[in-house]
Scaffold this motif. Structure first.
Motif, PDB file in Angstrom:
ATOM      1  N   ASP A   1       3.903  -6.533 -42.328  1.00 48.80           N
ATOM      2  CA  ASP A   1       2.911  -5.491 -42.077  1.00 48.80           C
ATOM      3  C   ASP A   1       1.784  -6.035 -41.196  1.00 48.80           C
ATOM      4  OD1 ASP A   1       1.565  -3.156 -42.097  1.00 48.80           O
ATOM      5  OD2 ASP A   1       0.896  -3.288 -44.188  1.00 48.80           O
ATOM      6  N   SER A   2       1.127  -5.112 -40.474  1.00 49.43           N
ATOM      7  CA  SER A   2       0.038  -5.519 -39.578  1.00 49.43           C
ATOM      8  C   SER A   2      -1.153  -6.086 -40.352  1.00 49.43           C
ATOM      9  CB  SER A   2      -0.414  -4.327 -38.726  1.00 49.43           C
ATOM     10  OG  SER A   2      -0.893  -3.279 -39.540  1.00 49.43           O
ATOM     11  N   ARG A   3      -1.370  -5.604 -41.575  1.00 49.45           N
ATOM     12  CA  ARG A   3      -2.469  -6.148 -42.383  1.00 49.45           C
ATOM     13  C   ARG A   3      -2.232  -7.611 -42.727  1.00 49.45           C
ATOM     14  NH1 ARG A   3      -3.460  -1.255 -46.808  1.00 49.45           N
ATOM     15  NH2 ARG A   3      -4.050   0.359 -45.268  1.00 49.45           N
ATOM     16  N   ILE A   4      -1.005  -7.927 -43.075  1.00 45.60           N
ATOM     17  CA  ILE A   4      -0.682  -9.323 -43.393  1.00 45.60           C
ATOM     18  C   ILE A   4      -0.821 -10.194 -42.151  1.00 45.60           C
ATOM     19  CG2 ILE A   4       1.150 -10.862 -44.195  1.00 45.60           C
ATOM     20  CD1 ILE A   4       2.195  -8.492 -45.867  1.00 45.60           C
ATOM     21  N   LEU A   5      -0.416  -9.665 -41.012  1.00 44.27           N
ATOM     22  CA  LEU A   5      -0.554 -10.421 -39.763  1.00 44.27           C
ATOM     23  C   LEU A   5      -2.022 -10.661 -39.414  1.00 44.27           C
ATOM     24  CD1 LEU A   5       2.198  -8.674 -37.618  1.00 44.27           C
ATOM     25  CD2 LEU A   5       2.325 -10.927 -38.674  1.00 44.27           C
ATOM     26  N   CYS A   6      -2.853  -9.650 -39.631  1.00 41.16           N
ATOM     27  CA  CYS A   6      -4.286  -9.812 -39.344  1.00 41.16           C
ATOM     28  C   CYS A   6      -4.922 -10.834 -40.289  1.00 41.16           C
ATOM     29  CB  CYS A   6      -5.005  -8.465 -39.462  1.00 41.16           C
ATOM     30  SG  CYS A   6      -4.601  -7.299 -38.157  1.00 41.16           S
ATOM     31  N   ASN A   7      -4.539 -10.777 -41.567  1.00 39.58           N
ATOM     32  CA  ASN A   7      -5.091 -11.744 -42.516  1.00 39.58           C
ATOM     33  C   ASN A   7      -4.664 -13.173 -42.181  1.00 39.58           C
ATOM     34  OD1 ASN A   7      -6.436  -9.810 -44.070  1.00 39.58           O
ATOM     35  ND2 ASN A   7      -4.586  -9.366 -45.271  1.00 39.58           N
ATOM     36  N   SER A   8      -3.406 -13.327 -41.800  1.00 38.52           N
ATOM     37  CA  SER A   8      -2.940 -14.661 -41.407  1.00 38.52           C
ATOM     38  C   SER A   8      -3.632 -15.139 -40.139  1.00 38.52           C
ATOM     39  CB  SER A   8      -1.426 -14.642 -41.209  1.00 38.52           C
ATOM     40  OG  SER A   8      -1.083 -13.782 -40.123  1.00 38.52           O
ATOM     41  N   TYR A   9      -3.918 -14.221 -39.210  1.00 38.11           N
ATOM     42  CA  TYR A   9      -4.642 -14.598 -37.989  1.00 38.11           C
ATOM     43  C   TYR A   9      -6.048 -15.063 -38.324  1.00 38.11           C
ATOM     44  CZ  TYR A   9      -7.613 -13.844 -33.924  1.00 38.11           C
ATOM     45  OH  TYR A   9      -8.564 -13.982 -32.942  1.00 38.11           O
ATOM     46  N   ARG A  10      -6.733 -14.325 -39.191  1.00 37.52           N
ATOM     47  CA  ARG A  10      -8.101 -14.702 -39.542  1.00 37.52           C
ATOM     48  C   ARG A  10      -8.166 -16.012 -40.319  1.00 37.52           C
ATOM     49  NH1 ARG A  10     -10.228  -8.678 -41.420  1.00 37.52           N
ATOM     50  NH2 ARG A  10     -10.290  -7.783 -39.300  1.00 37.52           N
TER      51      ARG A  10
ATOM     52  N   ALA B   1      -2.493 -13.253 -29.804  1.00 38.77           N
ATOM     53  CA  ALA B   1      -2.479 -12.880 -31.221  1.00 38.77           C
ATOM     54  C   ALA B   1      -2.576 -11.370 -31.394  1.00 38.77           C
ATOM     55  CB  ALA B   1      -3.625 -13.574 -31.951  1.00 38.77           C
ATOM     56  N   GLN B   2      -3.315 -10.720 -30.512  1.00 37.40           N
ATOM     57  CA  GLN B   2      -3.423  -9.263 -30.564  1.00 37.40           C
ATOM     58  C   GLN B   2      -2.090  -8.591 -30.253  1.00 37.40           C
ATOM     59  OE1 GLN B   2      -6.629  -7.864 -28.177  1.00 37.40           O
ATOM     60  NE2 GLN B   2      -6.342  -5.714 -28.712  1.00 37.40           N
ATOM     61  N   ASN B   3      -1.314  -9.182 -29.365  1.00 41.07           N
ATOM     62  CA  ASN B   3       0.019  -8.640 -29.085  1.00 41.07           C
ATOM     63  C   ASN B   3       0.962  -8.808 -30.279  1.00 41.07           C
ATOM     64  OD1 ASN B   3      -0.689  -7.915 -26.444  1.00 41.07           O
ATOM     65  ND2 ASN B   3      -0.201  -9.960 -25.660  1.00 41.07           N
ATOM     66  N   PHE B   4       0.793  -9.886 -31.021  1.00 39.74           N
ATOM     67  CA  PHE B   4       1.637 -10.097 -32.187  1.00 39.74           C
ATOM     68  C   PHE B   4       1.269  -9.166 -33.334  1.00 39.74           C
ATOM     69  CE2 PHE B   4       2.262 -14.748 -30.770  1.00 39.74           C
ATOM     70  CZ  PHE B   4       3.266 -14.352 -29.911  1.00 39.74           C
TER      71      PHE B   4
ATOM     72  N   ARG C   1      -0.482  -6.339 -33.052  1.00 34.72           N
ATOM     73  CA  ARG C   1      -0.491  -4.936 -32.609  1.00 34.72           C
ATOM     74  C   ARG C   1      -1.719  -4.183 -33.114  1.00 34.72           C
ATOM     75  NH1 ARG C   1       5.918  -3.284 -33.494  1.00 34.72           N
ATOM     76  NH2 ARG C   1       6.772  -4.856 -32.055  1.00 34.72           N
ATOM     77  N   THR C   2      -2.804  -4.887 -33.223  1.00 35.52           N
ATOM     78  CA  THR C   2      -4.095  -4.303 -33.610  1.00 35.52           C
ATOM     79  C   THR C   2      -5.187  -4.909 -32.746  1.00 35.52           C
ATOM     80  OG1 THR C   2      -4.379  -5.994 -35.321  1.00 35.52           O
ATOM     81  CG2 THR C   2      -3.445  -3.864 -36.006  1.00 35.52           C
ATOM     82  N   GLU C   3      -6.292  -4.202 -32.641  1.00 32.47           N
ATOM     83  CA  GLU C   3      -7.414  -4.703 -31.848  1.00 32.47           C
ATOM     84  C   GLU C   3      -8.164  -5.774 -32.638  1.00 32.47           C
ATOM     85  OE1 GLU C   3      -9.892  -1.541 -30.596  1.00 32.47           O
ATOM     86  OE2 GLU C   3      -8.368  -0.617 -29.294  1.00 32.47           O
ATOM     87  N   LEU C   4      -8.309  -6.923 -32.020  1.00 31.07           N
ATOM     88  CA  LEU C   4      -9.005  -8.046 -32.634  1.00 31.07           C
ATOM     89  C   LEU C   4     -10.329  -8.281 -31.906  1.00 31.07           C
ATOM     90  CD1 LEU C   4      -5.992 -10.487 -33.011  1.00 31.07           C
ATOM     91  CD2 LEU C   4      -7.016  -9.076 -34.801  1.00 31.07           C
ATOM     92  N   PRO C   5     -11.352  -8.754 -32.611  1.00 32.93           N
ATOM     93  CA  PRO C   5     -12.635  -9.015 -31.932  1.00 32.93           C
ATOM     94  C   PRO C   5     -12.509 -10.145 -30.930  1.00 32.93           C
ATOM     95  CG  PRO C   5     -12.672  -9.827 -34.191  1.00 32.93           C
ATOM     96  CD  PRO C   5     -11.404  -9.039 -34.044  1.00 32.93           C
ATOM     97  N   SER C   6     -13.166  -9.978 -29.810  1.00 31.20           N
ATOM     98  CA  SER C   6     -13.126 -11.003 -28.764  1.00 31.20           C
ATOM     99  C   SER C   6     -13.996 -12.193 -29.151  1.00 31.20           C
ATOM    100  CB  SER C   6     -13.588 -10.416 -27.434  1.00 31.20           C
ATOM    101  OG  SER C   6     -14.936  -9.986 -27.538  1.00 31.20           O
ATOM    102  N   MET C   7     -13.899 -13.246 -28.360  1.00 37.65           N
ATOM    103  CA  MET C   7     -14.684 -14.441 -28.638  1.00 37.65           C
ATOM    104  C   MET C   7     -16.176 -14.194 -28.451  1.00 37.65           C
ATOM    105  SD  MET C   7     -12.694 -16.848 -29.659  1.00 37.65           S
ATOM    106  CE  MET C   7     -13.832 -18.203 -29.506  1.00 37.65           C
ATOM    107  N   GLY C   8     -16.529 -13.357 -27.470  1.00 34.01           N
ATOM    108  CA  GLY C   8     -17.940 -13.036 -27.299  1.00 34.01           C
ATOM    109  C   GLY C   8     -18.511 -12.275 -28.475  1.00 34.01           C
ATOM    110  N   ASP C   9     -17.741 -11.328 -29.028  1.00 37.67           N
ATOM    111  CA  ASP C   9     -18.203 -10.585 -30.204  1.00 37.67           C
ATOM    112  C   ASP C   9     -18.320 -11.496 -31.430  1.00 37.67           C
ATOM    113  OD1 ASP C   9     -18.223  -8.323 -28.639  1.00 37.67           O
ATOM    114  OD2 ASP C   9     -16.188  -7.719 -29.230  1.00 37.67           O
ATOM    115  N   LEU C  10     -17.352 -12.388 -31.594  1.00 33.08           N
ATOM    116  CA  LEU C  10     -17.422 -13.331 -32.715  1.00 33.08           C
ATOM    117  C   LEU C  10     -18.623 -14.261 -32.588  1.00 33.08           C
ATOM    118  CD1 LEU C  10     -13.648 -14.296 -32.988  1.00 33.08           C
ATOM    119  CD2 LEU C  10     -14.942 -12.892 -34.589  1.00 33.08           C
ATOM    120  N   TYR C  11     -18.893 -14.683 -31.375  1.00 29.84           N
ATOM    121  CA  TYR C  11     -20.039 -15.563 -31.156  1.00 29.84           C
ATOM    122  C   TYR C  11     -21.350 -14.856 -31.460  1.00 29.84           C
ATOM    123  CZ  TYR C  11     -23.462 -18.346 -28.575  1.00 29.84           C
ATOM    124  OH  TYR C  11     -24.565 -19.072 -28.215  1.00 29.84           O
ATOM    125  N   SER C  12     -21.487 -13.611 -31.013  1.00 31.49           N
ATOM    126  CA  SER C  12     -22.723 -12.866 -31.276  1.00 31.49           C
ATOM    127  C   SER C  12     -22.888 -12.576 -32.766  1.00 31.49           C
ATOM    128  CB  SER C  12     -22.724 -11.568 -30.472  1.00 31.49           C
ATOM    129  OG  SER C  12     -21.622 -10.752 -30.844  1.00 31.49           O
TER     130      SER C  12
END
Length: 252
Positions: free
Chosen positions: A139-148, A181-184, A186-197
């Protein structure tokens, strides 16, 4: 009569042969002189070429190489004292680091570039596990959690200390990891600039709430009470550091 005439004829022929020989010798003299001058000019030109080659090797290999090794690549910039360098020994690690005389941005500092390259390598290695989870049709939720948990935690480790002074190439390399990672997922992930801010704002608010923090005094409000006092910076390295960036973000 015949003998006398014959003697006269023989004398005239001898004179003619003598004049011819003198003419031939007179013609040979300038020819030999020209050949000698040409030979001397050729020898002089060859000697000059050989001498220039020898001087090129002597100056280029022995003298100039030692000068460049002593001064370094960054000494070629415009400065009053190009070869003046100061080395400082760090008590924590024991390393000897060269002190920049003008405190330019950390683009010229190889340690910052090595840090970003190591982070990108680690993040790319963790993408392998995300790719395997996608093949198992998770599931996409599991993929997002593993990415984070596996990738974003590496990309954002101490991000407030080093991301502000990164070069554009390093930021693009980090953003490519997020895009893959966003292609894997299939959800929008925050960019590095957003994470930095986000991390910058959180850390600045924590410092403001804690008066015993050492850098709490740097976040001083103006008489209006709406904006914080901006710190004057003379170099890009200091302006890209944590406190000036945090003050700009809070004011905006």
């Amino acid at each position: 009569m015949f003998l006398f005439a014959g003697s006269k004829a023989d004398g005239g022929s001898d004179r003619r042969t003598i004049h011819r020989e003198y003419d031939i010798l007179d013609k040979r003299k300038p020819v030999t002189a020209l050949r000698a001058g040409e030979d001397r000019a050729m020898l002089l030109g060859l000697s000059m070429v050989l001498f220039s080659v020898m001087m090129y090797f002597v100056l280029g290999i022995t003298v100039l190489r030692s000068y460049t090794d002593r001064c370094g690549t960054e000494c070629w910039r415009r400065s009053r004292y190009p070869c003046l360098q100061v080395y400082v020994s760090l008590n924590s690690s024991g390393k000897v680091v060269r002190l920049l005389h003008n405190e330019e941005a950390q683009e010229s500092n190889p340690e910052n570039q090595n840090h970003t390259t190591t982070i990108t390598k680690k993040a790319r290695q963790r993408l392998f596990f995300l790719r395997r989870l996608r093949r198992f049709k998770m599931d996409s939720r599991i993929l997002c959690n593993s990415y984070r948990c596996t990738i974003e935690s590496i990309l954002t480790s101490c991000i407030t200390a080093w991301y502000g002074s990164c070069t554009a190439l390093n930021r693009q390399a980090l953003q490519r990891v997020v895009k893959t990672a966003q292609n894997f997922t299939r959800t929008e992930l925050p960019s590095m600039g957003d994470l930095y801010s986000q991390r910058l704002r959180k850390k600045a608010l924590r410092i403001i709430k804690r008066p015993h923090y050492p850098s709490h005094k740097l976040f001083s409000l103006l008489p209006s009470g709406r904006h914080y006092r901006i710190i004057l910076t003379r170099t890009t390295r200091f302006s890209d550091s944590f406190i000036p960036q945090a003050i700009r973000l809070l004011n905006n």
